[in-house]
Design a protein around this motif. Sequence first.
Motif, PDB file in Angstrom:
ATOM      1  N   THR A 232       0.832  -1.189   0.000  1.00 61.33           N
ATOM      2  CA  THR A 232       0.000   0.000   0.000  1.00 61.33           C
ATOM      3  C   THR A 232       0.872   1.246   0.000  1.00 61.33           C
ATOM      4  OG1 THR A 232      -1.752   1.241   1.152  1.00 61.33           O
ATOM      5  CG2 THR A 232      -0.168   0.029   2.528  1.00 61.33           C
ATOM      6  N   ASN A 234      -0.832   4.095   0.837  1.00 59.34           N
ATOM      7  CA  ASN A 234      -1.703   4.962   1.623  1.00 59.34           C
ATOM      8  C   ASN A 234      -0.866   5.846   2.550  1.00 59.34           C
ATOM      9  OD1 ASN A 234      -3.204   5.396   4.376  1.00 59.34           O
ATOM     10  ND2 ASN A 234      -4.803   5.149   2.832  1.00 59.34           N
ATOM     11  N   GLU A 236      -1.380   7.524   5.252  1.00 60.63           N
ATOM     12  CA  GLU A 236      -1.502   7.313   6.694  1.00 60.63           C
ATOM     13  C   GLU A 236      -0.789   6.031   7.123  1.00 60.63           C
ATOM     14  OE1 GLU A 236      -2.648   9.352   9.045  1.00 60.63           O
ATOM     15  OE2 GLU A 236      -2.755  10.766   7.367  1.00 60.63           O
ATOM     16  N   THR A 237      -0.885   4.990   6.295  1.00 60.65           N
ATOM     17  CA  THR A 237      -0.203   3.737   6.616  1.00 60.65           C
ATOM     18  C   THR A 237       1.313   3.922   6.553  1.00 60.65           C
ATOM     19  OG1 THR A 237      -2.045   2.461   5.694  1.00 60.65           O
ATOM     20  CG2 THR A 237       0.043   1.314   5.980  1.00 60.65           C
TER      21      THR A 237
END
Length: 282
Positions: A232, A234, A236-237
């Motif tokens: 990912t 993402n 935030e991740t």
Amino acid sequence: MANNADLDPTASPLDYYGAELRRCREAAGLKQAQLGDIIYCTGSLIGQIETTRRVPTRDFSERLDAALGTDGQFGRLVGLVLRSQLPTWFQAYAEMEARATYISTYQAQLVYGLLQTEEYARAVLATGLPSNLEDLVAARMERQRILRREQPPMVWVVLDEAALYRPIGGREVMRRQLSHLLSLQEQRWTQLQVLPFEAGEHASLIGSFNTLRFEGDPDLVYTEDLISGHMTANPETVRESALRYAQLQAVALSVRDSAALITRVMEERYGHQPEPGQRAVA
């Protein structure tokens, strides 16, 4: 028996390799047995690779290029072939790993794949009972070539102390594996820290994870579950993984102290022991 005439060179990297091997061999006016004599293998092996029943190795490919004067063609192709032998769900990650400029990883159970010896990798991969174990081992060793590039990625590993004590493959395999980890001290672009048992609870009790960084592309976080892997980008991740990794590095041993611990475990746990009935010599 498979016939090259029935193979589709576009079906896979292995099919393309086999078709090109046959084309180049015939263009050189050589029968399979004759080419085998030149590169020190059997004509049967040549035939099996041409018909995709065997996967070529890098050594085989480099000998082919020398014998057929193909200017490194098979040496370049074999990387694609070996990567195609990886589990389908892992291939995308392997492609991104090969492009990364910085790799950071926390490993909770095992030595990181890019740092595994061939014996250790074979023992690990055998636990999945694969039908193509040797192909998987060759593919894992091929992945490690990125560490030997002229400009390798920076690799930073935090390894749980538990991985030092788990006797994967037996005592001798582990001794050689830990010795290999110690040899990394000589490599500027690969660094290893051990997360000691005394750290207690820590920021990644949930398990292992990798982060890949690139020139001009977003960072990726990679994790695995029982049957597949997940990537990912993402934000935030990625941000959360960066925070947790920084916390792991903060409580891990220094690179120097990590090497000292690895040395101690290698000698005390995997050192050469006297046979039953014999006394150790001081």
